[in-house]
Design a protein around this motif. Sequence first.
Motif, PDB file in Angstrom:
ATOM      1  N   PRO A 157      48.279 -12.556 -41.984  1.00 48.11           N
ATOM      2  CA  PRO A 157      47.413 -13.615 -41.206  1.00 48.11           C
ATOM      3  C   PRO A 157      46.218 -12.830 -40.363  1.00 48.11           C
ATOM      4  N   GLU A 158      46.359 -11.493 -40.032  1.00 47.70           N
ATOM      5  CA  GLU A 158      45.348 -10.910 -39.096  1.00 47.70           C
ATOM      6  C   GLU A 158      44.226 -10.702 -40.305  1.00 47.70           C
ATOM      7  N   ASP A 159      44.193 -10.779 -41.548  1.00 44.84           N
ATOM      8  CA  ASP A 159      43.393 -10.446 -42.423  1.00 44.84           C
ATOM      9  C   ASP A 159      42.632 -11.624 -43.196  1.00 44.84           C
ATOM     10  N   THR A 160      43.449 -12.695 -43.020  1.00 45.82           N
ATOM     11  CA  THR A 160      43.160 -13.994 -43.731  1.00 45.82           C
ATOM     12  C   THR A 160      42.683 -15.317 -42.691  1.00 45.82           C
ATOM     13  N   PHE A 161      43.061 -15.298 -41.261  1.00 43.67           N
ATOM     14  CA  PHE A 161      42.888 -16.039 -40.347  1.00 43.67           C
ATOM     15  C   PHE A 161      41.885 -15.626 -39.274  1.00 43.67           C
ATOM     16  N   SER A 162      40.898 -16.458 -39.095  1.00 40.55           N
ATOM     17  CA  SER A 162      40.044 -16.347 -38.060  1.00 40.55           C
ATOM     18  C   SER A 162      40.540 -16.708 -36.771  1.00 40.55           C
ATOM     19  N   SER A 163      41.515 -17.762 -36.816  1.00 35.01           N
ATOM     20  CA  SER A 163      42.004 -18.677 -35.888  1.00 35.01           C
ATOM     21  C   SER A 163      43.658 -18.834 -35.937  1.00 35.01           C
ATOM     22  N   MET A 164      44.390 -18.421 -35.063  1.00 37.56           N
ATOM     23  CA  MET A 164      45.936 -18.422 -35.134  1.00 37.56           C
ATOM     24  C   MET A 164      46.362 -19.734 -35.270  1.00 37.56           C
ATOM     25  N   SER A 165      45.608 -20.700 -34.749  1.00 38.42           N
ATOM     26  CA  SER A 165      46.062 -22.055 -34.661  1.00 38.42           C
ATOM     27  C   SER A 165      45.930 -22.496 -36.210  1.00 38.42           C
ATOM     28  N   HIS A 166      45.088 -21.867 -37.157  1.00 39.55           N
ATOM     29  CA  HIS A 166      45.141 -22.341 -38.479  1.00 39.55           C
ATOM     30  C   HIS A 166      46.376 -22.004 -39.388  1.00 39.55           C
ATOM     31  N   TYR A 167      46.533 -20.589 -38.884  1.00 37.44           N
ATOM     32  CA  TYR A 167      47.804 -19.705 -39.347  1.00 37.44           C
ATOM     33  C   TYR A 167      49.029 -20.754 -38.901  1.00 37.44           C
ATOM     34  N   LEU A 168      49.296 -21.197 -37.968  1.00 34.30           N
ATOM     35  CA  LEU A 168      50.506 -22.053 -37.474  1.00 34.30           C
ATOM     36  C   LEU A 168      50.412 -23.247 -38.338  1.00 34.30           C
ATOM     37  N   ALA A 169      49.274 -23.943 -38.281  1.00 32.55           N
ATOM     38  CA  ALA A 169      49.130 -25.046 -39.186  1.00 32.55           C
ATOM     39  C   ALA A 169      49.803 -25.055 -40.526  1.00 32.55           C
ATOM     40  N   ILE A 170      49.495 -23.988 -41.111  1.00 30.69           N
ATOM     41  CA  ILE A 170      49.973 -23.755 -42.516  1.00 30.69           C
ATOM     42  C   ILE A 170      51.404 -23.356 -42.621  1.00 30.69           C
ATOM     43  N   ARG A 171      51.546 -22.575 -41.620  1.00 31.79           N
ATOM     44  CA  ARG A 171      53.123 -22.347 -41.761  1.00 31.79           C
ATOM     45  C   ARG A 171      54.099 -23.490 -41.280  1.00 31.79           C
TER      46      ARG A 171
END
Length: 859
Positions: free
Chosen positions: A461-475
Amino acid sequence: MATSGPGGGGRLERLGGTRLATRIAMVTERLWPLVLPVLLVAGLFLATSWFGLFRMLPDAGRHVVLAIFGLAGLAALYPLRFFRLPTERQVDRRIETANTLQHAPVSTQSDRIVGPEDALSTALWREHQRRMAAKLGQLASDMPRARVPERDPWALRAVVPLLLVIAFAYSTSPFGGAVSDGFRSHVVSNVAPLRIDAWVTPPPYTGRAPIFMTAEANRNQTAFTVPEGSAVSLRVTGGDGDETLSFTGQDDVAVAIEPEGTVAVDVAQAGAAPIRPTGTRQFSHTLDGDGALVLQSGETDLGGWSFSVIPDNPPVIAYADEPKRAVNGTLELAYTIEDDYGAVSARAVIERRDNPASNARPLYEAPEMALSLPRRNARDAKTSRDMTEHPWAGVETAIRLAAIDAANQEAFSEEKRLRLPERPFSNPLARAVIEQRRVLALDANRKPRVLDLMDAVTMRPEDTFSSMSHYLAIRSARSRLAQASSDEQLREVVDYLWEIALGIEDGNLSAAERRLRAAQEALRDAIENGASDDEIERLMAELREAMQDFLREFAERAARDPNMAMPEMQMDGQELRQSDIDRMLDQIEEMAKSGMRDQAQQLLSQLQDMMNNLQAGRQQQQQQGGQQSEMRQQMDQLGDLMRRQQEMMNETHRLDQMQRGQRQRGQNRGEQRGEQGQGQQPGPGQQPGQGMTPEEFAEALRQLQEGQGQLQSQLDQLMEGLRGMGIEPGEGFGEAGDAMGEAGNALGEAQGERAVGEQGRALEALRRGAQDMMQQMQQAQQGDQGGSGEGGRQQSSDRDPLGRPRATTGPDFGESVRLPDEIDVQRAREILEAIRKRLGDALSPELERQYLERLLDIQ
């Protein structure tokens, strides 16, 4: 007595004729008194029948009268049994008596000798016969003497012939009787009069009025032309009750039409026995083809009508243009629809053409797209539908158009291939989410592949997402997808993936955009369906609120992104200001309330195009940067110049009219002064101090002349500025400068009418010059953007990114859609209020009320 042969051959031949005539006379005088009673009884029966007396009697009375006539007839026939034919002796004796002959000369000719004959006795007998025959020279037969007057001294027998003649004449009248009335049942002869009502009701969607075939105007017409599907109705009242109706089609086969039902009606005739109950029989038949309708009672035809049916052709729908993706990403279909009476619905049939797997399990059916129908007296129509949110967006499809008419006939157009428009996502992560969303929606069997891709994307996620909210949404979406076990749960995941992609791409702007589109669609439907003023006002309030939210969020994004233009920034030489939008919204509301629905929908579509192109212009702005400020300044200067020229022309016209009116009042004042008494006050329009003095007029014209000169100087400066930008001013600017100079000279000479004409010519020349200037600016901008050639010029030569004609906030070239001004709108509203007020008058005639209601219902 001895027998003798005939004597006097010629006399004896005449004697045979006299005997025959005398025999006939004797038969007649013997037979006539015996036949006369029979003839009198028959005459009385005929007179009774022709007078209609049998119709007026009940069955019991009719039977009694018939019995009396029968007995009287038998009694009259009884004397005939005494009739005897006359013998030859009686005939001869009658001849002798009638001719007063002595010694029976007639009988002598037929007598013969009794006893033995000898020559002497025979000679003597023949001589006697000869002498008797000599007396038969001139014989006459006797006339019949029936002696009827002796039996009827009062001549009552003459009454019967008189009644017979009168009754025969009366029988030809509508109330006369017939000989057969005495032998008919009373029930049959006393039915209610037959009444036939027949009419044809065309289908409601044809808009045609019913045809009353038995009306006075159509009574002599038997052939009618009606639309297919018309219902012919026939009502029979009274009659014998055995009426039948049949329809014979083109195949010459008669089809019996059964009555719908019978309603008993009691009919009584005054002065007679009660008439039996009769029925009202209703027949109905739907006309699907040519044929003839026949109404019969037994073997008697009561009426017949033939029908020529106009076939209801199926609708015809075809593409007017290729289906395409609009600037805002919506699917746009342009088409034509033709039908005899207008189609009732239309739709687009969408099918996949991307060769899906044989075992594919799609979660969504093909998107449904209802098509708008052409407006009244029009064929062309256009429908736009935002399908970017549908899972099929981006799929290769085949689109057919279907139209259905009121007769439920459906027609299809040709098939067009098109990839359904999809929303462009600039963020790579958002594009990946949308792609997997489409894969899952088109084939639920590929769920494992989507799960694997989500795992791969969220691995680092640190290399793919600029916002952790996007990471949490996809998970979160990954967890939902893994736990989904039904198609309904899978569809919920598909919807969730769309929300995630929108959040990654635009944040909260998409919610405001959807709300704006929903408000626009609701208002369009309300205008089309003729909603009330309160409903229009409520929807307009929602649209204004949605518009403010959309522009506010758009402005916030523009503030964060320096490459995006603000809503009030220029876009290809044009500005979109909040005041422009407010003015359009006010006009839409005013026209919708005033009944100007077509203009309101047209203006609403123009506003929607502006918003759509604003979003498209946002993406172009991110790629192309800001606009050239120098060009914008020139456009603003030209727009201000044209506005001031228009104001100056209006002021010149006002002063010229005021001067003419004051001159006229000066001429009339002298006439009125002679008519007024010394103690009278000045009349209306003659108050002291009203109007302008000649010095004030001269000063006002001098100021206008100075202002006209300043406008001419500003035009020269504008032309110099354009040359500095590499734009050569057109001939219109030069002609405008000359007209401004002539207008200034006319103002200096106090020629107001001539000055107004020159100012109008200058204003028109400025518009032409502005058109040429805009074309050159557009070509220059396209050259800077890498566009060249004819294709590049056509892209933006007519419309700006907001979908409006060029320079609508600057000079108006007169090419845009004409909007009603305030006077037109106010006048329309006054007419509408007058109609409503008249409709509310309880004393208005019903015909007028129906007409006013149709006026208010005009689409």
